[in-house]
Design a protein around this motif. Structure first.
Motif, PDB file in Angstrom:
ATOM      1  N   LEU A   1       0.290  -1.322   0.108  1.00  0.00           N
ATOM      2  CA  LEU A   1      -0.135  -0.492  -0.095  1.00  0.00           C
ATOM      3  C   LEU A   1       0.864   1.219   0.388  1.00  0.00           C
ATOM      4  CD1 LEU A   1      -2.547  -0.761   2.734  1.00  0.00           C
ATOM      5  CD2 LEU A   1      -2.963  -0.988  -0.282  1.00  0.00           C
ATOM      6  N   TYR A   2       1.935   1.190   0.852  1.00  0.00           N
ATOM      7  CA  TYR A   2       2.394   2.226   0.968  1.00  0.00           C
ATOM      8  C   TYR A   2       3.606   2.242  -0.316  1.00  0.00           C
ATOM      9  CZ  TYR A   2       2.212   3.589   5.932  1.00  0.00           C
ATOM     10  OH  TYR A   2       1.997   4.172   7.344  1.00  0.00           O
ATOM     11  N   ASP A   3       3.562   1.507  -1.273  1.00  0.00           N
ATOM     12  CA  ASP A   3       4.424   1.514  -2.092  1.00  0.00           C
ATOM     13  C   ASP A   3       3.497   2.595  -3.624  1.00  0.00           C
ATOM     14  OD1 ASP A   3       6.767   0.815  -0.890  1.00  0.00           O
ATOM     15  OD2 ASP A   3       6.795  -1.445  -2.026  1.00  0.00           O
ATOM     16  N   ASN A   4       2.692   2.543  -3.599  1.00  0.00           N
ATOM     17  CA  ASN A   4       1.946   2.683  -4.474  1.00  0.00           C
ATOM     18  C   ASN A   4       1.149   4.453  -3.524  1.00  0.00           C
ATOM     19  OD1 ASN A   4       1.871   0.525  -6.233  1.00  0.00           O
ATOM     20  ND2 ASN A   4       0.268  -0.535  -5.157  1.00  0.00           N
ATOM     21  N   LEU A   5       0.889   4.288  -2.787  1.00  0.00           N
ATOM     22  CA  LEU A   5       0.768   5.858  -2.768  1.00  0.00           C
ATOM     23  C   LEU A   5       1.869   6.461  -2.584  1.00  0.00           C
ATOM     24  CD1 LEU A   5      -1.072   5.216   0.621  1.00  0.00           C
ATOM     25  CD2 LEU A   5      -2.156   5.300  -1.256  1.00  0.00           C
ATOM     26  N   HIS A   6       2.829   5.961  -2.758  1.00  0.00           N
ATOM     27  CA  HIS A   6       3.642   7.203  -2.854  1.00  0.00           C
ATOM     28  C   HIS A   6       4.367   7.554  -4.378  1.00  0.00           C
ATOM     29  CE1 HIS A   6       5.029   6.057   1.368  1.00  0.00           C
ATOM     30  NE2 HIS A   6       5.223   7.898   1.248  1.00  0.00           N
ATOM     31  N   LYS A   7       4.096   6.750  -5.011  1.00  0.00           N
ATOM     32  CA  LYS A   7       4.042   6.904  -6.323  1.00  0.00           C
ATOM     33  C   LYS A   7       2.258   7.792  -7.010  1.00  0.00           C
ATOM     34  CE  LYS A   7       6.190   1.874  -7.272  1.00  0.00           C
ATOM     35  NZ  LYS A   7       5.515   0.893  -7.986  1.00  0.00           N
ATOM     36  N   GLY A   8       1.497   7.523  -6.286  1.00  0.00           N
ATOM     37  CA  GLY A   8       0.635   9.002  -6.189  1.00  0.00           C
ATOM     38  C   GLY A   8      -0.375   8.211  -7.094  1.00  0.00           C
ATOM     39  N   GLU A   9      -0.618   7.358  -7.039  1.00  0.00           N
ATOM     40  CA  GLU A   9      -1.783   5.973  -7.142  1.00  0.00           C
ATOM     41  C   GLU A   9      -2.370   5.755  -6.117  1.00  0.00           C
ATOM     42  OE1 GLU A   9      -0.354   1.974  -7.988  1.00  0.00           O
ATOM     43  OE2 GLU A   9       1.087   3.307 -10.136  1.00  0.00           O
ATOM     44  N   SER A  10      -3.993   6.253  -5.850  1.00  0.00           N
ATOM     45  CA  SER A  10      -5.139   5.768  -4.627  1.00  0.00           C
ATOM     46  C   SER A  10      -5.419   4.645  -4.943  1.00  0.00           C
ATOM     47  CB  SER A  10      -6.191   6.746  -5.376  1.00  0.00           C
ATOM     48  OG  SER A  10      -6.562   6.398  -6.227  1.00  0.00           O
ATOM     49  N   GLN A  11      -5.654   3.883  -3.576  1.00  0.00           N
ATOM     50  CA  GLN A  11      -5.412   1.962  -2.905  1.00  0.00           C
ATOM     51  C   GLN A  11      -6.959   1.980  -2.923  1.00  0.00           C
ATOM     52  OE1 GLN A  11      -3.358   0.051  -4.219  1.00  0.00           O
ATOM     53  NE2 GLN A  11      -2.489   1.686  -5.401  1.00  0.00           N
ATOM     54  N   THR A  12      -7.863   1.590  -3.344  1.00  0.00           N
ATOM     55  CA  THR A  12      -9.206   0.906  -3.145  1.00  0.00           C
ATOM     56  C   THR A  12      -9.586   0.255  -2.586  1.00  0.00           C
ATOM     57  OG1 THR A  12      -9.708   2.394  -4.835  1.00  0.00           O
ATOM     58  CG2 THR A  12     -11.288   1.110  -4.135  1.00  0.00           C
ATOM     59  N   LEU A  13      -9.772  -0.334  -1.270  1.00  0.00           N
ATOM     60  CA  LEU A  13     -10.004  -1.640  -0.830  1.00  0.00           C
ATOM     61  C   LEU A  13     -11.645  -1.715  -0.535  1.00  0.00           C
ATOM     62  CD1 LEU A  13      -7.517  -0.196   0.522  1.00  0.00           C
ATOM     63  CD2 LEU A  13      -8.623  -1.097   3.204  1.00  0.00           C
ATOM     64  N   THR A  14     -11.625  -2.713  -1.506  1.00  0.00           N
ATOM     65  CA  THR A  14     -13.776  -2.807  -1.938  1.00  0.00           C
ATOM     66  C   THR A  14     -14.333  -2.999  -0.338  1.00  0.00           C
ATOM     67  OG1 THR A  14     -12.486  -4.642  -3.512  1.00  0.00           O
ATOM     68  CG2 THR A  14     -14.859  -4.958  -2.944  1.00  0.00           C
ATOM     69  N   ASN A  15     -15.569  -2.394  -0.440  1.00  0.00           N
ATOM     70  CA  ASN A  15     -16.226  -2.182   0.431  1.00  0.00           C
ATOM     71  C   ASN A  15     -15.761  -1.753   1.357  1.00  0.00           C
ATOM     72  OD1 ASN A  15     -18.084  -3.532  -1.542  1.00  0.00           O
ATOM     73  ND2 ASN A  15     -17.834  -5.675  -0.371  1.00  0.00           N
ATOM     74  N   ILE A  16     -14.896  -1.076   1.366  1.00  0.00           N
ATOM     75  CA  ILE A  16     -14.133  -0.399   2.698  1.00  0.00           C
ATOM     76  C   ILE A  16     -13.882   1.675   2.595  1.00  0.00           C
ATOM     77  CG2 ILE A  16     -12.451   0.306   4.274  1.00  0.00           C
ATOM     78  CD1 ILE A  16     -12.040  -3.271   4.153  1.00  0.00           C
TER      79      ILE A  16
END
Length: 311
Positions: free
Chosen positions: A87-102
């Motif tokens: 999660l941290y790697d993708n967030l620092h790349k500027g990509e938002s992370q979607t957790l299903t139903n959360i």
């Protein structure tokens, strides 16, 4: 590797689910709501939020993963650490992370975690089966104004049929009045009859009382008078034979002692609600003690002396 489903499962049962080393997903019960503009009704739900300060592991998520997948707790903890790095790697790349139903996680310009909750699931189990719906607005005041306006502008026409019906109503009203007069006359007649009967009954009762007062009763062979001398038990010293829950059993004990020659009787109930039976009552303590010693030798070793004033 996605752990979204495990976190989502736990949110149904717990108010706080911590993703160790990352943050905590929190739930708070929110009451049912009505949207003022769209008139949509929303059932009660658990409102989701995220707190990046709660990162210490409480073991809840790791234990659930280990139990569900039947793997060691250490392996479950390693999978959580791998997921957090992902999660941290993708967030620092500027990509938002979607957790299903959360919800969706992202970083702002100051590298702070931002969370946008998902509205696809209602984690409040008490609201299971309830869904939102929209109801049209009720225009009570508008309808009232329209009806008032119609009443003011609508003409009222009287037809010959209406007049004929009025004539019929006149005859009906006359009939009602006639029945009312007859009813009143009948009521007055009934009242007169009742008053007459009452006067006759009073006269008959007075005559009967006069006859009774004048009558003389003579008994040719009167029975001889019987004189009974009753002695009321007295004394504050009582020799107790026993106490019984049932009054019938107490009376049986009285009968047994009476057959033996004692002046047995019941003296009421004690503070436990038991019916007390005594061999007899005595005025003087010495006399009572002497009798008690004799009873203990010949009849009942458990007899005892009660000192009490009984009316």
């Amino acid at each position: 590797m996605q752990l979204d489903q495990y976190i989502s499962d736990l949110l149904y049962r717990y108010e706080c689910v911590i993703l160790p080393g990352f943050g905590a997903f929190l739930t708070q019960i929110q009451s049912a709501q009505i949207h003022a503009t769209t008139h949509a009704f929303y059932p009660p739900k658990k409102k989701l939020s995220f707190n990046a300060q709660l990162t210490d592991s409480d073991g809840l998520l790791a234990n659930y993963i280990a139990k569900t997948e039947m793997i060691p707790h250490s392996e479950a903890s390693n999978r959580i650490k791998t997921y957090v790095r992902f999660l941290y790697d993708n967030l620092h790349k500027g990509e938002s992370q979607t957790l299903t139903n959360i919800g969706t996680l992202s970083l702002d310009t100051e590298s702070r975690l931002q969370f946008e909750p998902s509205y696809h699931l209602n984690y409040l189990t008490d609201s299971f089966g309830l869904s939102s719906f929209t109801s049209p607005e009720i225009m009570r005041e508008v309808y009232k104004e329209e009806v008032t306006a119609l009443e003011e502008t609508t003409p009222i026409a009287f037809t010959p049929e209406r007049k004929a019906s009025n004539s019929w109503l006149k005859y009906a009203a006359a009939a009602v009045i006639a029945f009312g007069v007859l009813g009143a006359a009948s009521f007055n007649y009934v009242q007169d009859v009742k008053e007459h009967n009452y006067v006759a009954q009073e006269q008959a009762r007075e005559q009967l009382e006069d006859k009774i007062q004048e009558a003389t009763f003579v008994i040719p062979n009167p029975l001889p008078a019987i004189q009974l001398s009753l002695t009321k038990p007295a004394g504050n010293y009582h020799i107790v034979a026993g106490a019984f829950r049932m009054e019938e059993n107490a009376q049986k004990r009285v009968d047994q002692l009476t057959e033996k020659g004692y002046k047995a009787r019941t003296i009421g109930t004690n503070k436990y609600g038991l019916h007390q039976v005594v061999y007899g009552s005595f005025t003087h303590s010495q006399e009572a003690l002497s009798e008690l010693r004799a009873i203990r030798k010949t009849d009942n070793q458990d007899a005892w002396l009660l000192v009490q004033s009984i009316d």
